[in-house]
Design an enzyme around this catalytic site. Structure first.
Site, PDB file in Angstrom:
ATOM      1  N   ASP A   1      -0.735 -35.796 -10.333  1.00  0.00           N
ATOM      2  CA  ASP A   1       0.117 -34.605 -10.257  1.00  0.00           C
ATOM      3  C   ASP A   1       1.574 -35.087 -10.146  1.00  0.00           C
ATOM      4  O   ASP A   1       1.923 -35.768  -9.182  1.00  0.00           O
ATOM      5  CB  ASP A   1      -0.268 -33.790  -9.004  1.00  0.00           C
ATOM      6  CG  ASP A   1       0.079 -32.323  -9.154  1.00  0.00           C
ATOM      7  OD1 ASP A   1      -0.739 -31.476  -8.747  1.00  0.00           O
ATOM      8  OD2 ASP A   1       1.164 -32.029  -9.707  1.00  0.00           O
TER       9      ASP A   1
ATOM     10  N   ASP B   1       4.260 -30.497 -12.156  1.00  0.00           N
ATOM     11  CA  ASP B   1       4.524 -29.379 -11.253  1.00  0.00           C
ATOM     12  C   ASP B   1       5.825 -28.652 -11.624  1.00  0.00           C
ATOM     13  O   ASP B   1       6.864 -29.293 -11.757  1.00  0.00           O
ATOM     14  CB  ASP B   1       4.674 -29.969  -9.838  1.00  0.00           C
ATOM     15  CG  ASP B   1       4.692 -28.913  -8.773  1.00  0.00           C
ATOM     16  OD1 ASP B   1       3.682 -28.217  -8.638  1.00  0.00           O
ATOM     17  OD2 ASP B   1       5.721 -28.788  -8.087  1.00  0.00           O
TER      18      ASP B   1
ATOM     19  N   GLU C   1       3.027 -27.280 -15.715  1.00  0.00           N
ATOM     20  CA  GLU C   1       2.898 -25.999 -15.015  1.00  0.00           C
ATOM     21  C   GLU C   1       4.196 -25.236 -15.232  1.00  0.00           C
ATOM     22  O   GLU C   1       5.271 -25.722 -14.878  1.00  0.00           O
ATOM     23  CB  GLU C   1       2.660 -26.221 -13.511  1.00  0.00           C
ATOM     24  CG  GLU C   1       2.382 -24.924 -12.793  1.00  0.00           C
ATOM     25  CD  GLU C   1       2.662 -24.984 -11.310  1.00  0.00           C
ATOM     26  OE1 GLU C   1       3.542 -25.740 -10.896  1.00  0.00           O
ATOM     27  OE2 GLU C   1       1.987 -24.251 -10.558  1.00  0.00           O
TER      28      GLU C   1
ATOM     29  N   HIS D   1      -5.432 -24.471  -6.737  1.00  0.00           N
ATOM     30  CA  HIS D   1      -5.163 -24.526  -5.295  1.00  0.00           C
ATOM     31  C   HIS D   1      -4.126 -23.487  -4.864  1.00  0.00           C
ATOM     32  O   HIS D   1      -3.842 -23.334  -3.673  1.00  0.00           O
ATOM     33  CB  HIS D   1      -4.667 -25.931  -4.941  1.00  0.00           C
ATOM     34  CG  HIS D   1      -3.402 -26.266  -5.641  1.00  0.00           C
ATOM     35  ND1 HIS D   1      -3.316 -26.412  -7.019  1.00  0.00           N
ATOM     36  CD2 HIS D   1      -2.149 -26.427  -5.187  1.00  0.00           C
ATOM     37  CE1 HIS D   1      -2.073 -26.660  -7.357  1.00  0.00           C
ATOM     38  NE2 HIS D   1      -1.333 -26.664  -6.266  1.00  0.00           N
ATOM     39  N   ASP D   2      -3.536 -22.785  -5.868  1.00  0.00           N
ATOM     40  CA  ASP D   2      -2.530 -21.750  -5.569  1.00  0.00           C
ATOM     41  C   ASP D   2      -3.080 -20.346  -5.745  1.00  0.00           C
ATOM     42  O   ASP D   2      -2.340 -19.374  -5.555  1.00  0.00           O
ATOM     43  CB  ASP D   2      -1.335 -21.876  -6.531  1.00  0.00           C
ATOM     44  CG  ASP D   2      -0.521 -23.119  -6.289  1.00  0.00           C
ATOM     45  OD1 ASP D   2       0.139 -23.565  -7.249  1.00  0.00           O
ATOM     46  OD2 ASP D   2      -0.557 -23.660  -5.170  1.00  0.00           O
TER      47      ASP D   2
END
Ligand code: TEU
Ligand code: CA
Length: 557
Positions: free
Chosen positions: A97, A198, A255, A331-332
């Site tokens: 990530d 990210d 993302e 995870h969000d």
């Protein structure tokens, strides 16, 4: 540029919550290594690890203090090297990530930068003088409050689109970009197979940092609205590709909150000159509160016609031009079976399989978030003390106590429905204490108490489990160019109960039918001549669709 990402299914691991191996109640790298054969059995091709670098954990690792390190609680660099080796031995790949829109405020760069206006790192972050003694503009942080914090030593504010502990890097500074490319090479030279990037579409800030639109009485401007898809984003991604990405046979997924299909086509064209695909947010951002001051905090279901329209537009617009990432969970996000399906016992498995089918039969790379393959559900928390995520806790205090725009009990209902905490409770491996996640007395975060019914061990012993259903979905993709490369056409856009679409490729057709309701409905798609490929009921009742029934037919024409 090989395009193995198009044939792959990715499994997202939240390391903190996946498997503890050293009795401290926190997931770790050795724990992941212990579960590689489980992942191989599921059939996934690529693993994506949420951040495992040194971090003060203000935002559970998305605040990085040293990019070329491993968070000690997760293990050592040797543990990482071993995990990477064992992953490759099983013919699986591993993504890291990449969080380079911001660092931790504990990073050495920021510790230096904040001291004076003329040290070597002074220009690594986004510093501005006060304006009339206040913040330089009206931008809000994603974690509530202003996106600016004042540092007396410098007599200036620094920008943080997220927590105060996550200062935004200044990508206008070529030195910063070269530092990022260097840390990327560090991991790629170790054999890592790519990156999830990210909020990569926030790295290019607009000239002059103008005020952002302040929607419907919000206390701050919507910074994402004015920052995403910034003026130099294309240039930065092309430079990153030229300097780093193009030199490795890797996969990249950016993302991109607030992105549109046109953005995805711009940043992820099929010639491999930038990224391979984006995580877009349109479908998961549906169902926001009509009171815009509350943003995503709501507990109302999303209309199926809106969900169909959003997912279909991305399928249709990217076909032949770019590549979709397909996800319900991460995870969000809250757990999809609770959000878009039904987590009541009689419908949980049916709707989990229905949602999996609806997504996995589309064009794009599917992402399975840890526990999704088990049909794990939201936690249905009722008290603020049960939340641990900075986003949830800050939003409660800001909206209930500071702005007083929502009452406590309503906000607790919104948190229960939409919080990121829903996805962060430990993985449910078996029905033993702490679900086999840890043998420590206290796991780092409370488990969802339904682990006694929903866990990997029981599903591995049940051929009709959600696990084996996901295994079949993944196998079908691996075996079918129609599923991987076929085009997409939505049927009956106005149908508010059934999501049906077709795929075509080289003379073959796939028909996918999903009943998103708990009612029996009648629908005739002339599917008699088709061959049933997969379904979540033991028989096929033709035009009658039972609660949450999903069926996929193949036609040789
Ligand atoms: O998330 C980006 C992001 O926009 C999130 O704030 C998300 O939209 C929101 O939480 C949905 O409610 C990335 C990471 O995935 C997230 O975990 C980090 O907190 C964030 O960036 C900052 O690094
Ligand atoms: Ca541990």
């Amino acid at each position: 540029m090989s395009q193995w990402f198009k044939d792959s299914v990715v499994y997202q691991i939240y390391p903190r919550s996946f498997q503890d191996s050293n009795h401290d109640g926190i997931g770790d790298l050795k724990g992941i290594e212990q579960r590689l054969d489980y992942l191989k059995k599921l059939g996934v091709d690529v693993l994506w690890l949420n951040p495992i670098y040194k971090s003060p954990d203000v935002d559970n690792g998305y605040d990085i203090a040293d990019y070329e390190s491993i968070q000690p609680v997760y293990g050592t660099m040797e543990d990482f090297n071993s995990l990477l080796k064992k992953t490759h031995e099983r013919k699986m790949k591993l993504l890291m990530d990449l969080v380079v829109n911001h660092t931790s405020d504990q990073h050495q760069w920021f510790q230096e930068s904040r001291k004076t206006k003329d040290n070597p790192y002074a220009d690594y972050y986004i510093w501005r003088d006060p304006v009339n003694g206040h913040e330089p503009n009206n931008w809000g942080s994603s974690f509530s409050g202003s996106a600016w914090t004042y540092v007396p030593e410098r007599g200036q504010y620094y920008l943080h689109l997220f927590a105060k502990g996550q200062p935004d890097l200044n990508w206008e500074n070529p030195e910063v970009r070269q530092q990022v490319y260097s840390l990327m090479r560090f991991w790629l030279d170790k054999g890592v197979d790519g990156f999830r990037m990210d909020v990569i579409n926030l790295i290019s800030k607009p000239e002059g940092l103008p005020d952002a639109p302040q929607q419907g009485g919000s206390a701050y401007g919507d910074s994402f609205a004015i920052v995403s898809d910034g003026p130099r984003l294309n240039e930065f991604l092309q430079e990153m590709n030229h300097e780093v990405l193009s030199k490795y046979d890797i996969m990249t997924v950016g993302e991109m909150p607030d992105s549109k299909p046109e953005d995805a086509i711009k940043y992820t064209n099929l010639d491999g000159s930038e990224l391979n695909m984006v995580f877009q947010f349109e479908h998961v951002d549906l169902g926001g509160n009509p009171d815009q001051r509350l943003g995503k905090w709501n507990d109302q279901p999303v209309k199926l016609t809106q969900l169909k329209e959003s997912l279909s537009r991305w399928e249709e617009k990217l076909d032949g031009k770019a590549w979709n990432s397909l996800y319900w969970n991460n995870h969000d996000q809250p757990r999809t079976v609770s959000r878009f399906g039904c987590d009541a016992p009689e419908y949980r498995e049916l709707s989990a399989k229905m949602l999996g089918t609806t997504l996995h039969m589309m064009q794009g790379t599917p992402y399975v978030y840890e526990g999704e393959e088990l049909g794990m559900t939201n936690t249905h928390f009722t008290k603020l003390s049960q939340y641990e995520d900075i986003e949830s806790i800050n939003a409660y205090h800001q909206l209930v106590e500071k702005e007083k725009v929502v009452k406590s009990d309503k906000m607790l209902a919104y948190l229960a429905a939409r919080s990121r905490d829903n996805a962060r409770t430990p993985m449910q491996w078996d029905a033993q204490e702490n679900a086999g996640f840890t043998d420590a007395a206290e796991p780092w975060y409370q488990l969802n108490d339904n682990y006694t019914e929903i866990n990997a061990q029981s599903e591995l012993q049940d051929k009709n489990s959600v696990f084996y259903y996901y295994q079949k979905l993944i196998q079908l993709r691996h075996e079918s160019n129609l599923i991987k490369y076929g085009d997409y056409a939505l049927l009956d856009p106005e149908d508010e109960e059934v999501f049906a679409y077709k795929r075509h490729y080289e003379g073959e057709t796939l028909l996918v039918i999903s009943n998103f309701t708990a009612q029996n409905v009648q629908r005739d798609y002339k599917q008699e001549s088709g061959r049933l490929v997969i379904g979540n009921y033991s028989n096929d009742q033709g035009n009658e669709l039972r609660p949450y029934e999903t069926k996929v037919y193949h036609f040789n024409k």
